[in-house]
Design a protein around this motif. Structure first.
Motif, PDB file in Angstrom:
ATOM      1  N   PRO A 224      48.701  65.311 147.303  1.00 44.99           N
ATOM      2  CA  PRO A 224      48.601  64.307 146.234  1.00 44.99           C
ATOM      3  C   PRO A 224      49.061  64.850 144.879  1.00 44.99           C
ATOM      4  O   PRO A 224      48.868  66.042 144.570  1.00 44.99           O
ATOM      5  CB  PRO A 224      47.115  63.979 146.207  1.00 44.99           C
ATOM      6  CG  PRO A 224      46.585  64.408 147.517  1.00 44.99           C
ATOM      7  CD  PRO A 224      47.431  65.571 147.954  1.00 44.99           C
ATOM      8  N   SER A 225      49.633  63.957 144.104  1.00 40.07           N
ATOM      9  CA  SER A 225      50.049  64.306 142.748  1.00 40.07           C
ATOM     10  C   SER A 225      49.475  63.277 141.784  1.00 40.07           C
ATOM     11  O   SER A 225      49.090  62.173 142.204  1.00 40.07           O
ATOM     12  CB  SER A 225      51.572  64.335 142.654  1.00 40.07           C
ATOM     13  OG  SER A 225      52.088  63.059 142.926  1.00 40.07           O
ATOM     14  N   PRO A 226      49.389  63.616 140.497  1.00 38.01           N
ATOM     15  CA  PRO A 226      48.786  62.684 139.532  1.00 38.01           C
ATOM     16  C   PRO A 226      49.432  61.297 139.516  1.00 38.01           C
ATOM     17  O   PRO A 226      48.747  60.307 139.230  1.00 38.01           O
ATOM     18  CB  PRO A 226      48.978  63.409 138.194  1.00 38.01           C
ATOM     19  CG  PRO A 226      48.937  64.855 138.556  1.00 38.01           C
ATOM     20  CD  PRO A 226      49.655  64.944 139.881  1.00 38.01           C
ATOM     21  N   ASN A 227      50.721  61.192 139.840  1.00 41.59           N
ATOM     22  CA  ASN A 227      51.352  59.866 139.831  1.00 41.59           C
ATOM     23  C   ASN A 227      50.925  58.998 141.016  1.00 41.59           C
ATOM     24  O   ASN A 227      51.350  57.846 141.143  1.00 41.59           O
ATOM     25  CB  ASN A 227      52.881  59.958 139.731  1.00 41.59           C
ATOM     26  CG  ASN A 227      53.515  60.606 140.943  1.00 41.59           C
ATOM     27  OD1 ASN A 227      52.874  60.814 141.969  1.00 41.59           O
ATOM     28  ND2 ASN A 227      54.801  60.926 140.833  1.00 41.59           N
ATOM     29  N   GLN A 228      50.080  59.547 141.877  1.00 39.06           N
ATOM     30  CA  GLN A 228      49.501  58.750 142.958  1.00 39.06           C
ATOM     31  C   GLN A 228      48.104  58.240 142.603  1.00 39.06           C
ATOM     32  O   GLN A 228      47.447  57.603 143.429  1.00 39.06           O
ATOM     33  CB  GLN A 228      49.475  59.552 144.264  1.00 39.06           C
ATOM     34  CG  GLN A 228      50.877  59.825 144.795  1.00 39.06           C
ATOM     35  CD  GLN A 228      50.886  60.649 146.052  1.00 39.06           C
ATOM     36  OE1 GLN A 228      50.427  61.813 146.052  1.00 39.06           O
ATOM     37  NE2 GLN A 228      51.382  60.084 147.129  1.00 39.06           N
ATOM     38  N   THR A 229      47.700  58.496 141.374  1.00 40.43           N
ATOM     39  CA  THR A 229      46.472  57.896 140.867  1.00 40.43           C
ATOM     40  C   THR A 229      46.690  56.392 140.804  1.00 40.43           C
ATOM     41  O   THR A 229      47.631  55.916 140.151  1.00 40.43           O
ATOM     42  CB  THR A 229      46.145  58.450 139.469  1.00 40.43           C
ATOM     43  OG1 THR A 229      45.791  59.826 139.598  1.00 40.43           O
ATOM     44  CG2 THR A 229      44.983  57.682 138.830  1.00 40.43           C
ATOM     45  N   SER A 230      45.840  55.653 141.508  1.00 38.86           N
ATOM     46  CA  SER A 230      46.077  54.219 141.627  1.00 38.86           C
ATOM     47  C   SER A 230      44.905  53.569 142.348  1.00 38.86           C
ATOM     48  O   SER A 230      43.969  54.242 142.794  1.00 38.86           O
ATOM     49  CB  SER A 230      47.375  53.972 142.415  1.00 38.86           C
ATOM     50  OG  SER A 230      47.740  52.602 142.402  1.00 38.86           O
ATOM     51  N   LEU A 231      44.983  52.232 142.457  1.00 40.58           N
ATOM     52  CA  LEU A 231      44.048  51.453 143.261  1.00 40.58           C
ATOM     53  C   LEU A 231      44.773  51.072 144.549  1.00 40.58           C
ATOM     54  O   LEU A 231      45.843  50.468 144.500  1.00 40.58           O
ATOM     55  CB  LEU A 231      43.610  50.213 142.484  1.00 40.58           C
ATOM     56  CG  LEU A 231      42.666  49.231 143.169  1.00 40.58           C
ATOM     57  CD1 LEU A 231      41.367  49.912 143.590  1.00 40.58           C
ATOM     58  CD2 LEU A 231      42.374  48.057 142.234  1.00 40.58           C
ATOM     59  N   TYR A 232      44.195  51.452 145.667  1.00 41.65           N
ATOM     60  CA  TYR A 232      44.846  51.241 146.958  1.00 41.65           C
ATOM     61  C   TYR A 232      44.111  50.169 147.762  1.00 41.65           C
ATOM     62  O   TYR A 232      42.885  50.161 147.844  1.00 41.65           O
ATOM     63  CB  TYR A 232      44.853  52.540 147.763  1.00 41.65           C
ATOM     64  CG  TYR A 232      45.766  53.570 147.178  1.00 41.65           C
ATOM     65  CD1 TYR A 232      45.332  54.440 146.180  1.00 41.65           C
ATOM     66  CD2 TYR A 232      47.086  53.686 147.607  1.00 41.65           C
ATOM     67  CE1 TYR A 232      46.178  55.388 145.627  1.00 41.65           C
ATOM     68  CE2 TYR A 232      47.946  54.627 147.069  1.00 41.65           C
ATOM     69  CZ  TYR A 232      47.478  55.464 146.072  1.00 41.65           C
ATOM     70  OH  TYR A 232      48.329  56.403 145.527  1.00 41.65           O
ATOM     71  N   PHE A 233      44.915  49.285 148.369  1.00 42.47           N
ATOM     72  CA  PHE A 233      44.354  48.245 149.223  1.00 42.47           C
ATOM     73  C   PHE A 233      44.998  48.302 150.603  1.00 42.47           C
ATOM     74  O   PHE A 233      46.215  48.446 150.731  1.00 42.47           O
ATOM     75  CB  PHE A 233      44.627  46.854 148.641  1.00 42.47           C
ATOM     76  CG  PHE A 233      43.830  46.536 147.407  1.00 42.47           C
ATOM     77  CD1 PHE A 233      44.449  46.538 146.168  1.00 42.47           C
ATOM     78  CD2 PHE A 233      42.491  46.220 147.487  1.00 42.47           C
ATOM     79  CE1 PHE A 233      43.738  46.237 145.022  1.00 42.47           C
ATOM     80  CE2 PHE A 233      41.757  45.912 146.340  1.00 42.47           C
ATOM     81  CZ  PHE A 233      42.388  45.925 145.106  1.00 42.47           C
ATOM     82  N   CYS A 234      44.156  48.138 151.598  1.00 45.16           N
ATOM     83  CA  CYS A 234      44.607  47.941 152.959  1.00 45.16           C
ATOM     84  C   CYS A 234      44.512  46.457 153.270  1.00 45.16           C
ATOM     85  O   CYS A 234      43.613  45.775 152.743  1.00 45.16           O
ATOM     86  CB  CYS A 234      43.709  48.744 153.900  1.00 45.16           C
ATOM     87  SG  CYS A 234      44.125  48.591 155.633  1.00 45.16           S
ATOM     88  N   ALA A 235      45.403  45.945 154.095  1.00 42.45           N
ATOM     89  CA  ALA A 235      45.374  44.525 154.446  1.00 42.45           C
ATOM     90  C   ALA A 235      45.766  44.352 155.904  1.00 42.45           C
ATOM     91  O   ALA A 235      46.488  45.182 156.472  1.00 42.45           O
ATOM     92  CB  ALA A 235      46.323  43.718 153.552  1.00 42.45           C
ATOM     93  N   SER A 236      45.303  43.268 156.500  1.00 48.24           N
ATOM     94  CA  SER A 236      45.715  42.964 157.868  1.00 48.24           C
ATOM     95  C   SER A 236      46.000  41.478 157.990  1.00 48.24           C
ATOM     96  O   SER A 236      45.498  40.659 157.205  1.00 48.24           O
ATOM     97  CB  SER A 236      44.625  43.382 158.861  1.00 48.24           C
ATOM     98  OG  SER A 236      43.519  42.509 158.805  1.00 48.24           O
ATOM     99  N   SER A 237      46.829  41.140 158.981  1.00 48.54           N
ATOM    100  CA  SER A 237      47.097  39.738 159.279  1.00 48.54           C
ATOM    101  C   SER A 237      47.360  39.596 160.768  1.00 48.54           C
ATOM    102  O   SER A 237      47.670  40.581 161.442  1.00 48.54           O
ATOM    103  CB  SER A 237      48.286  39.202 158.461  1.00 48.54           C
ATOM    104  OG  SER A 237      49.471  39.902 158.781  1.00 48.54           O
TER     105      SER A 237
END
Lengths: 110, 113
Positions: B81-94
């Motif tokens: 991981p690097s600082p530019n991967q700081t984020s809000l992550y969502f998983c989704a399904s359909s």
């Protein structure tokens, strides 16, 4: 050019007002269209799919204009609980690849 | 209850320390995706899967890996991981095929220092 573009707003409207959001998409091959609602950094939730003939769900009406490549969402009789960010989502129809607009912020004021 | 679950919900880590964010759905959905959400950029698709052992890159796959060994699970792996991967992550399904309505997990807020 972005795949999906939305006016970020914010839209501040009084309770009971009618408000409309538009969204444009760049790829004419796009097949499926949706509106999602997202509350303050929570997960997006499906509001409605958008069909070619247009569709309505209670106070919400969605329209698709393929010729002009835009979709719209109309909210009638706005409620305080409608305050959220509305996300326009497009699927090219070739599988599981989705493109999201950056969202339009709506605040309904008492 | 039909749902998509993600773990952890919050994670603070340091640059270079491998991590995995798990995603699981109990709806027997074929399609699953990972997204990241950043201010001003909206949700961007990282990877997606259309079935077991079938994965493909989305718009922003660099620095991420995924696997789909079982239908219900779709973990997201950050090898370094690097600082530019700081984020809000969502998983989704359909459900998939012609059913593209997505159901999202609650999100994982990742900070990389």
């Amino acid at each position: 050019r972005k795949e999906v573009e939305q006016d970020p707003g914010p839209f501040n409207v009084p309770e009971g007002a009618t408000v409309a959001f538009n969204c444009t998409y760049s790829n004419s091959a796009s097949q499926s269209f949706f509106w999602y609602r997202q509350d303050c950094r929570k997960e997006p939730k499906l509001l409605m799919s958008v069909y070619s003939s247009g569709n309505e769900d209670g106070r919400f009406t969605a329209q698709l204009n393929r010729a002009s490549q835009y979709i719209s969402l109309l909210i009638r009789d706005s409620k305080l609980s409608d305050s959220a960010t509305y996300l326009c989502v497009v699927n090219r129809g070739t599988g599981n690849q989705f493109y999201f607009g950056t969202g339009t912020s709506l605040t309904v004021i008492p | 209850e039909a749902q998509v679950t993600q773990n952890p919900r919050y994670l603070i880590t340091v640059t270079g320390k491998k991590l995995t964010v798990t995603c699981s759905q109990n709806m027997n959905h074929e399609y699953m995706s990972w997204y990241r959400q950043d201010p001003g950029l909206g949700l961007r698709q990282i990877y997606y899967s259309m079935n077991v052992e079938v994965t493909d890159k989305g718009d922003v796959p660099e620095g991420y890996k995924v696997s789909r060994k079982e239908k219900r699970n779709f973990p997201l792996i950050l090898e370094s991981p690097s600082p530019n991967q700081t984020s809000l992550y969502f998983c989704a399904s359909s459900r998939g095929r012609t059913h593209y309505e997505q159901y999202f997990g609650p999100g994982t807020r990742l900070t990389v220092t």
